[in-house]
Design a protein around this motif. Structure first.
Motif, mmCIF file in Angstrom:
data_model
loop_
_atom_site.group_PDB
_atom_site.id
_atom_site.type_symbol
_atom_site.label_atom_id
_atom_site.label_comp_id
_atom_site.label_asym_id
_atom_site.label_seq_id
_atom_site.Cartn_x
_atom_site.Cartn_y
_atom_site.Cartn_z
ATOM 1 N N LYS A 175 -18.020 -5.026 1.997
ATOM 2 C CA LYS A 175 -16.572 -5.159 2.156
ATOM 3 C C LYS A 175 -16.012 -6.271 1.274
ATOM 4 C CE LYS A 175 -16.748 -8.259 6.186
ATOM 5 N NZ LYS A 175 -16.370 -8.401 7.609
ATOM 6 N N GLY A 178 -14.339 -5.335 -2.251
ATOM 7 C CA GLY A 178 -13.033 -4.711 -2.390
ATOM 8 C C GLY A 178 -12.075 -5.579 -3.179
ATOM 9 N N LEU A 203 -12.623 -0.148 -3.822
ATOM 10 C CA LEU A 203 -12.146 -0.056 -2.444
ATOM 11 C C LEU A 203 -13.337 0.279 -1.555
ATOM 12 C CD1 LEU A 203 -9.751 0.059 -0.427
ATOM 13 C CD2 LEU A 203 -9.639 2.513 -0.879
ATOM 14 N N ARG A 275 -11.321 6.865 5.722
ATOM 15 C CA ARG A 275 -10.002 6.263 5.465
ATOM 16 C C ARG A 275 -9.170 6.198 6.736
ATOM 17 N NH1 ARG A 275 -8.096 8.773 -0.385
ATOM 18 N NH2 ARG A 275 -9.841 7.955 -1.619
ATOM 19 N N ARG A 292 -7.533 -5.854 4.266
ATOM 20 C CA ARG A 292 -7.847 -4.587 3.622
ATOM 21 C C ARG A 292 -6.767 -4.160 2.633
ATOM 22 N NH1 ARG A 292 -10.135 -3.918 8.681
ATOM 23 N NH2 ARG A 292 -12.362 -3.519 8.578
ATOM 24 N N ARG A 293 -5.507 -4.416 3.012
ATOM 25 C CA ARG A 293 -4.434 -4.045 2.097
ATOM 26 C C ARG A 293 -4.544 -4.821 0.788
ATOM 27 N NH1 ARG A 293 -0.842 -4.101 6.539
ATOM 28 N NH2 ARG A 293 -0.218 -6.193 5.973
ATOM 29 N N GLN A 295 -7.217 -5.554 -0.798
ATOM 30 C CA GLN A 295 -8.372 -5.214 -1.629
ATOM 31 C C GLN A 295 -7.921 -4.723 -2.997
ATOM 32 O OE1 GLN A 295 -11.436 -2.697 -0.134
ATOM 33 N NE2 GLN A 295 -11.628 -3.812 1.775
ATOM 34 N N VAL A 296 -7.118 -3.690 -3.015
ATOM 35 C CA VAL A 296 -6.639 -3.164 -4.290
ATOM 36 C C VAL A 296 -5.196 -2.719 -4.119
ATOM 37 C CG1 VAL A 296 -6.936 -1.466 -6.112
ATOM 38 C CG2 VAL A 296 -8.930 -2.325 -4.932
ATOM 39 N N ARG A 297 -4.269 -3.527 -4.590
ATOM 40 C CA ARG A 297 -2.872 -3.093 -4.575
ATOM 41 C C ARG A 297 -2.593 -2.304 -5.850
ATOM 42 N NH1 ARG A 297 -2.728 -8.182 -2.356
ATOM 43 N NH2 ARG A 297 -2.270 -9.200 -4.327
#
Length: 356
Positions: A175, A178, A203, A275, A292-293, A295-297
């Motif tokens: 995790k 990410g 992700l 997901r 978590r948001r 991780q990859v915008r």
């Protein structure tokens, strides 16, 4: 903090009795839940007993040292070992994310940098698969879209572990991967020898079991289309690719890696469950949601979590300050020291919050 362990002894004994009953194993979900808790408590109790034993031994050596000074050195050594055991126990007692014990689904997507970014995405995939091999984990590519030069525009891989020891499952470690990974090197497409910077996004979500997430068929829109794999392969001669849209959430998953439409549908549902589980976890825990948001915008070089500098053979993690000059070894799967820096930073934050 350690007084809480004594209350866990009865729970551990109770679980041992329940796990010995045939009716427990008739319910697969219940058996898995109890086994995980039993393993977690077993690790805590083992560390507690070790800490307690070192304390008792140090106390006995202290008494002997009053008559024989040669025991004084042994007292010091035993106290040091007791403190090491205490640190392990403190870490085990810190509340963890309940999904840390799950397997993981990891997605790597190319970003800024075109073909060079796609090639780097392939390098990251190889790094993760080799790291998994070192830990005895199994990997399975669920879906992949290759680039013209052999990299990946996107690739999704399932990582399955075998250890029930707390903190050693794939999601609990991966995790921390990410986010946006930045690479600095001379691309194979560069004729002037200039160093370019590009990025790929990663992700990571916990893999959901069928019992974790219930999916209503009426909530799904399933479309089939022709795969866009490399020319000449049978995958792009039939409508075998599958796109599933989960109508309530708007989550869309596509799979085209397999030749069979049914296989692609199964793989897509597997990713969708993961997901949906991650989304449910986010809704239940605001702090986890933010983590978590983030991780990859966007796969943008400015939102990097790590930099891979090939000319200097350097890897840098921008969250923890970790830096080492063994990038070649890391890309061959020697990722554990980098992850350890993330685990230690996360644990320090949790311990600080617990003590406040």
């Amino acid at each position: 903090m350690f007084e809480a362990v004594e209350g866990m002894l009865a729970e551990h004994a109770e679980l041992e009795g329940r796990l010995g009953l045939p009716e427990t194993h008739a319910d697969a979900r219940l058996a898995r839940t109890l086994n995980r808790r039993y393993a977690e408590l077993g690790s805590i109790i083992g560390a507690w007993r070790e800490w307690k034993q070192y304390g008792d031994d140090a106390g006995a050596a202290q008494e002997l040292a009053a008559d024989d000074p040669s025991f004084a050195e042994e007292v010091t050594e035993l106290r040091e070992r007791q403190e090491e055991a205490a640190e392990r126990l403190r870490r085990l007692l810190v509340p963890r994310d309940p999904v840390d014990d799950k397997d993981a689904i990891l997605e790597v997507k190319s970003g800024e940098g075109g073909e060079e970014s796609a090639l780097f995405a392939g390098d990251l995939l190889r790094m993760y698969t080799r790291f998994a091999e070192r830990r005895g984990w199994k990997t399975e590519i669920l879906d992949a879209a290759e680039s013209d030069l052999g990299g990946y525009k996107s690739v999704t891989v399932a990582v399955k572990g075998g250890s029930s020891e707390p903190g050693q499952a794939p999601y609990g470690l991966l995790k921390f991967e990410g986010g946006v990974h930045r690479v600095q090197r001379v691309p194979v497409t560069e004729s002037q020898g200039r160093i370019h910077t590009s990025a790929a996004g990663v992700l990571v979500v916990p893999e959901a079991e069928a019992v974790d997430v219930e999916i209503n068929d009426n909530d799904l829109r399933i479309d089939v289309f022709r795969s866009s794999g490399p020319g000449g392969q049978s995958v792009n001669t039939t409508d075998s690719a599958v796109r599933i849209t989960h109508l309530p959430t708007g989550i869309v998953v596509s799979c085209q890696n397999e030749k069979s439409q049914l296989q692609n549908k199964d793989q897509a549902l597997r990713i969708l469950r993961a997901r949906l589980l991650a989304a449910a976890q986010e809704a239940a825990d605001a702090e986890a949601s933010e983590a978590r948001r983030s991780q990859v915008r966007t796969v943008d070089r400015s939102e990097r979590i790590r930099t891979y500098n090939f000319p200097e053979n350097r890897i840098s993690d921008h969250r923890t300050g970790y830096k080492a000059y063994n990038l070649d070894q890391v890309l061959e799967g020697d990722l554990q020291p980098v992850l350890d820096s993330c685990v230690d930073a996360d644990m320090a934050g949790r311990l600080e919050a617990l003590e406040q």
